[in-house]
Write a protein that holds these residues in place. Structure first.
Motif, mmCIF file in Angstrom:
data_model
loop_
_atom_site.group_PDB
_atom_site.id
_atom_site.type_symbol
_atom_site.label_atom_id
_atom_site.label_comp_id
_atom_site.label_asym_id
_atom_site.label_seq_id
_atom_site.Cartn_x
_atom_site.Cartn_y
_atom_site.Cartn_z
ATOM 1 N N UNK A 1 30.261 9.552 -64.194
ATOM 2 C CA UNK A 1 31.614 10.037 -63.897
ATOM 3 C C UNK A 1 31.657 10.760 -62.554
ATOM 4 N N UNK A 2 30.491 11.134 -62.041
ATOM 5 C CA UNK A 2 30.368 11.716 -60.704
ATOM 6 C C UNK A 2 31.249 12.949 -60.522
ATOM 7 N N UNK A 3 31.372 13.717 -61.566
ATOM 8 C CA UNK A 3 32.196 14.916 -61.424
ATOM 9 C C UNK A 3 31.341 16.161 -61.250
ATOM 10 N N UNK B 1 21.991 19.434 -61.344
ATOM 11 C CA UNK B 1 22.259 20.519 -62.267
ATOM 12 C C UNK B 1 22.527 19.982 -63.679
ATOM 13 N N UNK B 2 23.230 18.880 -63.748
ATOM 14 C CA UNK B 2 23.497 18.278 -65.057
ATOM 15 C C UNK B 2 22.199 17.860 -65.732
ATOM 16 N N UNK C 1 36.127 20.857 -67.053
ATOM 17 C CA UNK C 1 35.898 21.345 -68.413
ATOM 18 C C UNK C 1 35.944 20.206 -69.414
ATOM 19 N N UNK C 2 36.940 19.371 -69.245
ATOM 20 C CA UNK C 2 37.067 18.253 -70.179
ATOM 21 C C UNK C 2 35.828 17.379 -70.208
ATOM 22 N N UNK C 3 35.282 17.135 -69.047
ATOM 23 C CA UNK C 3 34.073 16.305 -68.976
ATOM 24 C C UNK C 3 32.926 16.990 -69.722
#
Lengths: 474, 311
Positions: free
Chosen positions: B35-37, B42-43, B195-197
């Motif tokens: 999703x590259x958000x 860090x993820x 946040x949703x992601x």
């Protein structure tokens, strides 16, 4: 050795199909080789999935290997089997009488039939067993007698495995695999069943329980653990018998009994089918470094608190030097002539024999007295000059460590090779259960086959395979 | 039953559950990366933290990259939670308890092992990743199916279940903990895109997206997610669900209820799982999860003692 000297179980010494193979051969002729090849692969998949593997020693990572399985059965006729099983029973009866005798009065030594030093100086003789009578008087609860054949009526005993014979799980799984793959064969041929073995084993072991046992004796299988080469078999037998599979660290001596640690506390065991060698059985009484055994189990045993199967100290009966006295042993204890022949054996401890052996190394098979698994032996006819010279030095250094036998022309049974049927040398290990007053020979056994053309070494550790073994109804 | 066997059963099912959870985590990480958000490194670091192996990973690597993280979680033998390590360990334990489980269950584990052995022998390319993960999850799902379909409901089964639900509760708690800051009530009552992601990735990591949507439709924020993952008794990966299963199975093992481990589980339930979600936020989400994790660890240690796993 020329090909025509070899007795083939399917074709005899010439090219006339032998009677026991007639129905099988008709079936084989009508089969599409491609289907059979697919079945052979299917069998391997089946073995891998069920985990019928053995661990190979001496590898950095415990590697699990399959023992190759060949789909052409080894077939024994009813009358052939009747004679074999009578001979095996006679021999096993004699072995038990011999063991009782040498750990008690040693009549056979007093009668001058076996030299005293053969017993006294034998590594397999266990002084802890002197004067001890195992529950029910049974020493060898499970025996695997290695037989070879050289002609229509010529069977020889190669070895009496009286310690902890292995391979019975292959006998059972090979049959199971054949039943799954070729059910039609078993409707056409009247093959005697072997599948009751685990049930028979449990009943036979329970019948040998000590006096203090519960009415339904608690049986357990003792394994050295999952890295042992035969772990699969230990788990298999415990599973099939419906008993616990224990390791040394699950057990301890509690109130004069050997007990296993359960989720609800310690529970006494009546009969321990141990697949751990004598030496490792009890660190207090034998090898103090052993972590595989149970400290103090020998003391419980000698006080009659547990049955150990096979009894400690039975190794003296399958020692290769004692083997050479088996005809005398059979006669001495049964009063009968041996039904099964021994292979002629030269004891290298004797100067005359040693001389003969050294002169004829290129024709003989020389084995270590305590060796097994096909290791440490010389097969003269196929050995190089260098190997023979090296072996000659070892033999001269420790002659008492060796025996020699003529190179037998083992019978062959065809295997299903890429080019069709091809003869390969085999041996046979039937399994025997002993309980008080009862000797039960399972109709069948483990047929091991040397997969390499001309090879006489059938051991799985040296590239041997196995076959299903059929005993036909009379 | 032998104490050793109970131990083997317990760990066999823990490792199977762990293998599955690791597969879920890799899927989740991959999804976020696509999703590259977020910040990729860090993820993946947070994914490694959820798997409990971030420190071990950093010992063996210079930096967190997607490729290294995936390889580590999928097939590195130095990682005790990699899918490969877990499936090998599950099979090793299954061999130990071969006589306690059905032939069908054993064959399913052995098949899962053979498939992992073949699929994970070499580095898995991104193109093959989802197929390999699916194969791993199918393998462990078949084992679960065989166990449920062929095993007697006796003490053998109880130890298998206890292992499964302890591991699962532990995992769900760690998922919440690593992302707890995302779940704290924020000033923007409505979550931003980011946040949703994150919320979605939390739900994805516990296979809970469908269930959550069924409960809350398009709505639902951090509070609802925490309720769903901690207190919802119908959500099969929630703490309340797992703990009640552990309690049930301990009670089957010990109908009179004397065992210390059973008392500890009951205590855990009344202390942490009998309140509503506001109490959790009042207590502090991070502190709450830390307390539950440590209580779960105590229960596991007590079960070892109560049922003589080792001594």
């Amino acid at each position: 050795m020329s090909g025509s000297d070899v007795f083939d179980e399917m074709w005899g010494s010439d090219t006339r199909l032998r009677e026991p193979y007639r129905d099988f051969h008709d079936w084989f002729d009508q089969e599409d080789p491609r289907r059979l090849r697919a079945k052979q692969r299917e069998a391997e998949e089946l073995f891998r999935l069920t985990g019928i593997t053995f661990n190979v020693y001496g590898k950095a990572e415990a590697e699990e290997r399959l023992i190759p399985f060949d789909i052409i059965p080894r077939i024994i006729s009813g009358p052939e089997w009747a004679r074999l099983s009578r001979g095996i029973e006679q021999r096993v009866r004699a072995i038990n009488a011999f063991l009782h005798d040498i750990y008690h009065k040693q009549e056979i030594v007093k009668a001058g039939r076996i030299p005293e030093e053969m017993i006294r100086r034998n590594d397999a003789f266990l002084p802890h067993m002197i004067g001890v009578t195992p529950p029910g008087g049974v020493y060898t609860h499970i025996v695997g007698v290695d037989l070879v054949r050289t002609g229509p009526g010529e069977f020889f005993v190669l070895e009496d495995n009286a310690r902890t014979p292995s391979g019975v799980s292959y006998m059972l799984e090979n049959r199971e695999t054949m039943l799954r793959m070729f059910p039609e064969l078993f409707s056409q041929n009247r093959v005697r069943p072997v599948q009751t073995y685990p049930f028979d084993l449990r009943r036979s072991l329970a019948a040998c329980a000590p006096g203090c046992a519960a009415s339904d004796p608690v049986v357990a299988v003792l394994t050295p653990g999952i890295y042992n080469s035969a772990y699969f078999e230990h788990a298999f037998l415990a599973d099939q018998m419906g008993v616990e599979l224990v390791e040394g660290h699950d057990l301890r001596v509690v109130d004069g009994r050997v007990a296993m640690r359960t989720t609800k506390g310690y529970k006494p065991i009546d009969v321990l089918y141990r697949r751990v060698d004598d030496e490792f059985l009890d660190p207090l009484n034998f090898n103090p470094d052993s972590t595989l055994g149970v400290p103090g189990i020998m003391d419980v045993y000698r006080a009659g608190g547990i049955t150990i199967a096979n009894a400690p100290g039975t190794g003296i009966a399958d020692d290769k030097a004692i083997y050479s006295y088996m005809p005398e042993i059979v006669e001495f204890y049964t009063g009968e002539r041996p039904i099964l022949q021994n292979v002629q054996t030269w004891r290298c401890s004797e100067p005359d024999a040693l001389g003969y052996v050294l002169d004829n190394l290129h024709e003989l098979v020389v084995k270590e007295v305590h060796g097994s698994g096909g290791y440490g032996m010389l097969i003269g006819p196929t050995a190089s000059r260098k190997e023979i010279a090296a072996f000659r030095r070892k033999l001269k250094a420790r002659p008492g460590n060796y025996i020699a036998q003529p190179t037998l022309s083992l019978s062959t049974v065809p295997i299903f090779s890429r080019a069709g049927l091809a003869p390969r040398h085999v041996d046979l290990r039937p399994f025997v259960l002993v309980s008080p007053g009862n000797i039960n020979v399972t109709p069948g056994g483990l047929t091991r086959v040397a997969l390499k053309k001309g090879s006489l070494v059938v051991n799985s550790s040296q590239g041997g395979g196995t076959k299903d073994t059929w005993v036909l109804e009379d | 039953m032998l104490g050793k066997t109970a131990n083997g059963l317990f760990w066999m099912s823990r490792y199977l559950e762990r293998a599955e959870n690791t597969a879920r985590l890799i899927e989740t990480g991959q999804r976020i990366a696509l999703t590259r958000l977020g910040d990729d490194a860090r993820e993946w670091a947070s994914i490694l933290q959820s798997a409990g192996s971030y420190p071990a990973f950093m010992d063996a690597h210079e930096e967190v990259t997607k490729e290294a993280a995936i390889n580590w979680m999928l097939r590195d033998r130095d990682n005790p939670a990699s899918i490969r390590t877990c499936i090998e360990a599950a099979r090793q334990n299954a061999r130990l308890v071969r006589t306690a489980i059905t032939g069908e269950s054993w064959e399913a584990i052995n098949a899962a092992y053979m498939s992992a052995d073949a699929s994970l022998a070499r580095k898995v390319t991104e193109r093959d990743l989802s197929e390999v993960l699916q194969r791993m999850r199918q393998g462990t799902a078949l084992v679960r199916g065989m166990i449920l379909g062929t095993m007697m409901r006796n003490e053998i089964f109880d130890f298998l279940r206890i292992g499964t639900f302890l591991e699962r509760a532990d995992y769900t708690a760690r998922i919440i903990d690593v992302k707890y800051y995302v779940l704290l009530p924020s000033i923007n009552a409505v979550g931003s895109m980011i946040d949703n992601v994150h919320w979605e990735s939390i739900l994805r990591a516990v296979s809970g997206r469908g269930g959550f949507r069924m409960e809350y439709g398009a709505g639902g924020g951090p509070r609802e997610i925490v309720h769903f993952l901690v207190l919802d008794k119908r959500m099969p990966r929630s703490l309340a669900f797992c703990v009640s299963k552990i309690e049930d199975n301990l009670r089957y093992l010990d109908p009179e209820g004397h065992s210390p481990s059973l008392r500890m589980v009951r205590d855990l339930k009344t202390r942490y799982l009998a309140h509503d979600v506001s109490a959790i936020f009042d207590y502090g989400l991070h502190e709450f999860i830390q307390s539950v994790l440590s209580a779960l660890g105590d229960v596991a240690a007590q079960i070892e003692r109560d049922f003589r796993f080792y001594e």
